[in-house]
Write a protein that holds these residues in place. Structure first.
Motif, short mmCIF file in Angstrom:
data_model
loop_
_atom_site.label_atom_id
_atom_site.label_comp_id
_atom_site.label_asym_id
_atom_site.label_seq_id
_atom_site.Cartn_x
_atom_site.Cartn_y
_atom_site.Cartn_z
N MET A 98 3.33 -12.83 9.86
CA MET A 98 4.00 -11.74 9.18
C MET A 98 3.72 -11.71 7.68
O MET A 98 4.34 -10.95 6.94
CB MET A 98 5.51 -11.80 9.41
CG MET A 98 5.92 -11.54 10.86
SD MET A 98 5.25 -9.98 11.50
CE MET A 98 6.02 -8.81 10.39
N ALA A 99 2.78 -12.53 7.22
CA ALA A 99 2.41 -12.49 5.80
C ALA A 99 1.91 -11.09 5.44
O ALA A 99 1.11 -10.51 6.18
CB ALA A 99 1.33 -13.53 5.51
N ALA A 100 2.39 -10.57 4.32
CA ALA A 100 2.02 -9.21 3.90
C ALA A 100 1.15 -9.26 2.65
O ALA A 100 1.35 -10.09 1.77
CB ALA A 100 3.27 -8.38 3.64
N ASP A 101 0.18 -8.35 2.59
CA ASP A 101 -0.67 -8.29 1.40
C ASP A 101 0.03 -7.48 0.32
O ASP A 101 1.20 -7.12 0.45
CB ASP A 101 -2.05 -7.73 1.75
CG ASP A 101 -2.01 -6.26 2.19
OD1 ASP A 101 -0.97 -5.60 2.00
OD2 ASP A 101 -3.02 -5.78 2.72
N GLU A 102 -0.70 -7.18 -0.76
CA GLU A 102 -0.07 -6.51 -1.89
C GLU A 102 0.40 -5.10 -1.56
O GLU A 102 1.23 -4.53 -2.27
CB GLU A 102 -1.05 -6.46 -3.06
CG GLU A 102 -2.31 -5.64 -2.79
CD GLU A 102 -3.31 -5.70 -3.93
OE1 GLU A 102 -3.03 -6.44 -4.91
OE2 GLU A 102 -4.35 -5.03 -3.86
N THR A 103 -0.11 -4.52 -0.48
CA THR A 103 0.34 -3.18 -0.06
C THR A 103 1.41 -3.25 1.03
O THR A 103 1.85 -2.21 1.52
CB THR A 103 -0.85 -2.35 0.47
OG1 THR A 103 -1.34 -2.94 1.68
CG2 THR A 103 -1.96 -2.29 -0.55
N GLY A 104 1.81 -4.46 1.39
CA GLY A 104 2.84 -4.63 2.41
C GLY A 104 2.33 -4.69 3.83
O GLY A 104 3.11 -4.78 4.77
N LYS A 105 1.01 -4.64 4.00
CA LYS A 105 0.45 -4.65 5.35
C LYS A 105 0.37 -6.07 5.89
O LYS A 105 -0.04 -7.00 5.20
CB LYS A 105 -0.95 -4.03 5.37
CG LYS A 105 -1.00 -2.56 5.04
CD LYS A 105 -2.42 -2.05 5.20
CE LYS A 105 -2.55 -0.62 4.74
NZ LYS A 105 -2.45 -0.50 3.26
N THR A 106 0.75 -6.21 7.17
CA THR A 106 0.57 -7.46 7.89
C THR A 106 -0.77 -7.42 8.62
O THR A 106 -1.46 -6.40 8.61
CB THR A 106 1.69 -7.67 8.91
OG1 THR A 106 1.59 -6.64 9.92
CG2 THR A 106 3.07 -7.60 8.26
#
Length: 430
Positions: free
Chosen positions: A201-209
């Protein structure tokens, strides 16, 4: 007199015309060749010998004292170049002569990054044996394993993981190696990472998993792995409140849409603009995706914050087949958005003539249907009114008869009493 080597441009880069043929290599020194000469790319004769894949020339240049760490305009050394082009024998020659395995180019790539990006496993093995850093980071914060995953080198990715590559790091965009495995559609590496305990569930800077990334790229197989093995959350949203289904629908990936729906993805989830996955599919003109969502009972009249329905969006973007499908399913063709415009008006504004024609045809059909329905309603109303009146009259007669019968007074008596009642009324008024 010093003789500089000449260069020429070719599809694969800059090539020396006098270095790399091997015929006069042993005479380079006596011929007075400038072994540190630079061309327009700032490449040296050693760079050109590496490009030509000529081991004898490389060996001679090194023996003559050529700068083994010299960099071209991009900061590329001879070792970088040999590693990138998969020339393992030249890599070994350079390493024997103390080439620096930690040197970086202008993007902070090491020779290991270069070899990994091209999938050159033998060179990766040689570099690691010479203490190359397996977790060196480039200017984007990415380690060599990022390059193997991004470029689809599955076996080398597995090799680096087995060699201890750090799988828990994230790059400057907040993306983990799992994000890139998802984007590359590499289910095998994704499984390996999940088994090692990577955060699904780690999210990138845009919130995408990783799940967002997998289905956005159309990799339903990896999506299944993330959901079934990794227990990813199908309802997770990115920074714009888009679920994985939004991304799959908006990009027309029908397999991913079906897979997400089987995992109970919310069909009516709304992003920050109030758009549902169906609106995304309609706006992008993905007919098959629209079909799937409509068949699963998605709300065809759902509107976004601007009051636009799927029909408005299809009309504006000129997606005729999607529009026809929505009309067939019974969408409200007369609905207006917040600016008071119908789908027909939006299509007209965009000069989408085929859409305009279709909606006008549908409008005429609707008028005829409406007229016929109104006629039937009038007929039904008349019949019902007559029935009620008849029932009312018969009911009143029955009630009057019952009342008189109950009183037991003949009707003729009432006529005899009328004069008496009139007289009483007259004297009372007086």
């Amino acid at each position: 007199m010093v003789r500089h080597y000449s260069i020429s441009l070719c599809p694969r880069g800059i090539r020396s015309d006098t270095i790399g043929t091997g015929s006069d290599d042993q005479n380079l020194g006596s011929a007075g060749v400038d072994i540190e000469a630079r061309n327009n790319d700032l490449s040296t004769p050693l760079h050109e010998a590496i490009r030509a894949g000529n081991k004898p020339t490389t060996t001679v240049l090194i023996s003559l004292g050529a700068n083994i760490q010299a960099k071209d305009r991009n900061g590329t050394t001879a070792l970088d170049l040999a590693a990138l082009e998969g020339k393992v024998e030249l890599v070994e020659v350079l390493l024997v002569n103390k080439a620096d395995v930690t040197v970086t180019d202008i993007e902070k790539w090491t020779p290991l990054h270069s070899a990994a990006s091209r999938g050159h496993e033998p060179i990766v093995t040689v570099l690691l044996s010479h203490k190359a850093s397996i977790d060196a980071r480039d200017s984007q914060g990415q380690t060599p394993i990022y390059q193997t995953i991004k470029n689809g080198h599955r076996d080398l990715s597995s090799h680096l993981l087995l060699k201890g590559a750090n799988w828990s790091v994230s790059d400057s965009h907040g993306r983990t190696v799992l994000h890139y495995a998802a984007m590359a559609g590499d289910g095998h590496v994704a499984k390996m990472l999940l088994e090692k305990g990577v955060d699904v569930m780690a999210a990138d800077e845009t919130g995408k998993t990783a799940l967002h990334c997998a289905v956005k790229s159309g990799h339903s197989g990896v999506g299944r792995v993330l959901l079934d093995l990794g227990k990813a959350d199908v309802t997770s949203v990115d920074n714009k409140k888009r679920t994985p289904l939004h991304h799959a629908a908006g990009n027309g990936h029908s397999d991913s849409v079906e897979m997400l729906l089987r995992h109970n993805a919310p069909m009516e989830a709304r992003d920050i603009h109030g758009s549902t996955p169906l609106l995304y599919a309609a706006n992008s003109g993905h007919e098959s995706t629209v079909t799937i969502l409509v068949n699963e009972s998605a709300d065809i009249n759902a509107i976004d914050d601007q009051g636009c329905s799927a029909l408005h969006l299809a009309a504006k973007q000129g997606h005729l087949q999607v529009l026809i499908q929505l009309v067939h399913e019974g969408v409200n063709v007369d609905a207006t958005n917040v600016k008071g415009k119908t789908a027909l008006q939006l299509a007209s504004d965009e000069d989408n003539d085929n859409i305009v024609s279709e909606l006008k045809k549908e409008g005429g059909s609707r008028k005829n249907v409406k007229h016929n329905v109104e006629e039937e309603e009038v007929k039904v109303e008349k019949v019902e009114r007559n029935r009620i009146l008849e029932h009312s009259h018969s009911g009143k007669a029955s009630a009057d008869g019952a009342g008189k019968k109950a009183e037991g007074v003949p009707s003729s008596v009432f006529y005899l009493l009328i004069p008496v009642l009139m007289a009483v009324t007259f004297f009372t008024v007086r």
